[in-house]
Design a protein around this motif. Sequence first.
Motif, short mmCIF file in Angstrom:
data_model
loop_
_atom_site.label_atom_id
_atom_site.label_comp_id
_atom_site.label_asym_id
_atom_site.label_seq_id
_atom_site.Cartn_x
_atom_site.Cartn_y
_atom_site.Cartn_z
N GLY A 23 0.82 -1.21 0.00
CA GLY A 23 0.00 0.00 0.00
C GLY A 23 0.85 1.25 0.00
O GLY A 23 0.56 2.23 -0.69
N SER A 24 1.95 1.24 0.76
CA SER A 24 2.87 2.37 0.78
C SER A 24 3.55 2.54 -0.57
O SER A 24 3.78 3.66 -1.02
N ALA A 25 3.88 1.43 -1.22
CA ALA A 25 4.50 1.50 -2.55
C ALA A 25 3.53 2.13 -3.56
O ALA A 25 3.94 2.93 -4.40
N ILE A 26 2.27 1.79 -3.46
CA ILE A 26 1.26 2.39 -4.34
C ILE A 26 1.16 3.89 -4.06
O ILE A 26 1.05 4.70 -4.99
N ALA A 27 1.22 4.28 -2.78
CA ALA A 27 1.16 5.70 -2.43
C ALA A 27 2.36 6.46 -2.99
O ALA A 27 2.22 7.57 -3.50
N VAL A 28 3.54 5.86 -2.92
CA VAL A 28 4.73 6.50 -3.48
C VAL A 28 4.61 6.61 -5.00
O VAL A 28 4.97 7.63 -5.59
N TYR A 29 4.08 5.57 -5.63
CA TYR A 29 3.85 5.60 -7.08
C TYR A 29 2.89 6.75 -7.44
O TYR A 29 3.13 7.48 -8.40
N LEU A 30 1.83 6.90 -6.66
CA LEU A 30 0.88 7.99 -6.89
C LEU A 30 1.54 9.35 -6.70
O LEU A 30 1.32 10.27 -7.49
N LEU A 31 2.39 9.47 -5.71
CA LEU A 31 3.15 10.71 -5.48
C LEU A 31 4.04 11.03 -6.68
O LEU A 31 4.09 12.16 -7.16
N ILE A 32 4.73 10.02 -7.19
CA ILE A 32 5.62 10.21 -8.33
C ILE A 32 4.81 10.60 -9.57
O ILE A 32 5.22 11.47 -10.34
N MET A 33 3.65 9.96 -9.76
CA MET A 33 2.80 10.33 -10.90
C MET A 33 2.37 11.79 -10.82
O MET A 33 2.40 12.51 -11.82
N CYS A 34 1.96 12.24 -9.64
CA CYS A 34 1.55 13.64 -9.47
C CYS A 34 2.71 14.58 -9.72
O CYS A 34 2.54 15.63 -10.35
N LEU A 35 3.88 14.20 -9.24
CA LEU A 35 5.07 15.03 -9.46
C LEU A 35 5.41 15.11 -10.94
O LEU A 35 5.70 16.20 -11.46
N ILE A 36 5.34 14.00 -11.65
CA ILE A 36 5.65 13.99 -13.08
C ILE A 36 4.64 14.83 -13.85
O ILE A 36 5.02 15.61 -14.74
N VAL A 37 3.36 14.71 -13.52
CA VAL A 37 2.33 15.51 -14.19
C VAL A 37 2.60 17.00 -13.97
O VAL A 37 2.54 17.80 -14.91
N THR A 38 2.91 17.36 -12.74
CA THR A 38 3.20 18.77 -12.44
C THR A 38 4.42 19.27 -13.20
O THR A 38 4.40 20.35 -13.79
N LEU A 39 5.48 18.48 -13.22
CA LEU A 39 6.69 18.88 -13.94
C LEU A 39 6.46 18.98 -15.44
O LEU A 39 6.98 19.88 -16.10
N LEU A 40 5.67 18.06 -16.00
CA LEU A 40 5.35 18.12 -17.42
C LEU A 40 4.56 19.38 -17.77
O LEU A 40 4.80 20.01 -18.80
N ILE A 41 3.63 19.73 -16.90
CA ILE A 41 2.83 20.95 -17.14
C ILE A 41 3.74 22.17 -17.08
O ILE A 41 3.66 23.06 -17.93
N TYR A 42 4.63 22.23 -16.08
CA TYR A 42 5.57 23.35 -16.00
C TYR A 42 6.48 23.42 -17.22
O TYR A 42 6.72 24.49 -17.77
N ARG A 43 6.98 22.26 -17.64
CA ARG A 43 7.87 22.24 -18.81
C ARG A 43 7.11 22.69 -20.06
O ARG A 43 7.62 23.47 -20.85
N PHE A 44 5.89 22.22 -20.24
CA PHE A 44 5.07 22.62 -21.38
C PHE A 44 4.78 24.13 -21.33
O PHE A 44 4.84 24.82 -22.34
N ALA A 45 4.51 24.63 -20.14
CA ALA A 45 4.19 26.05 -19.99
C ALA A 45 5.43 26.91 -20.28
O ALA A 45 5.32 27.95 -20.92
N ARG A 46 6.59 26.47 -19.85
CA ARG A 46 7.82 27.22 -20.11
C ARG A 46 8.17 27.20 -21.59
O ARG A 46 8.65 28.18 -22.14
N LYS A 47 7.94 26.07 -22.25
CA LYS A 47 8.27 25.93 -23.66
C LYS A 47 7.40 26.87 -24.51
O LYS A 47 7.84 27.41 -25.50
N ASN A 48 6.16 27.07 -24.10
CA ASN A 48 5.25 27.95 -24.86
C ASN A 48 5.54 29.42 -24.64
O ASN A 48 5.07 30.24 -25.41
N VAL A 49 6.28 29.78 -23.61
CA VAL A 49 6.60 31.18 -23.35
C VAL A 49 7.61 31.70 -24.37
O VAL A 49 7.51 32.79 -24.88
N SER A 50 8.60 30.88 -24.70
CA SER A 50 9.66 31.33 -25.61
C SER A 50 9.26 31.28 -27.05
O SER A 50 8.30 30.91 -27.50
#
Length: 181
Positions: free
Chosen positions: A154-181
């Motif tokens: 169960g803890s491993a699933i929670a860590v996986y969920l945390l990593i998924m949320c982190l990756i989604v957030t980082l992808l959104i930031y990267r996409f947002a930064r790429k569109n600025v330039s």
Amino acid sequence: MPAVAVAQLFSKLFEYSPQLGFVNDLLVTLNLDAYVQAWLAQGETAFGVLVLMDIWRSMGFYAIILYTGLIDVPDDVIEAARLDGASGFRLVTSIVLPMIRPILLSAVIFSLNGTLKVFESAVALTGGGPGNSTTMLTMYMYNTAFSYGEYGYGSAIAVYLLIMCLIVTLLIYRFARKNVS
């Protein structure tokens, strides 16, 4: 609004027995009897009702976020754009949206991460059923850890969920930064 209260409302709206809920009653009134069904007893429709309920439940939160972003746009910038000939769609796409971009970015991050972490809505409306059609990753994590006593998994699933949320957030930031330039 509390998830349990909204789930009770939606279960009554889409009720099939002992009496028809509002949605099925409306379909009967419109002579669409072929579409009357047990919405929460079928996997495809139960998931659709869950999505609709979650959208309806969170709409007020996002409306307030976007409204505060809109009222933060300076009037003199809007006025200057109108004097330069911008109006309607052009004003919105060229002036307003770029100015509320950080607010939109935050709303998208909240929305996607909230979608990944849906728990109480699914538990309150369907309990994960019918079958496993509305069992979310968070429900699987909860059941694994607390119903089956497999705390490590169960803890491993929670860590996986945390990593998924982190990756989604980082992808959104990267996409947002790429569109600025």
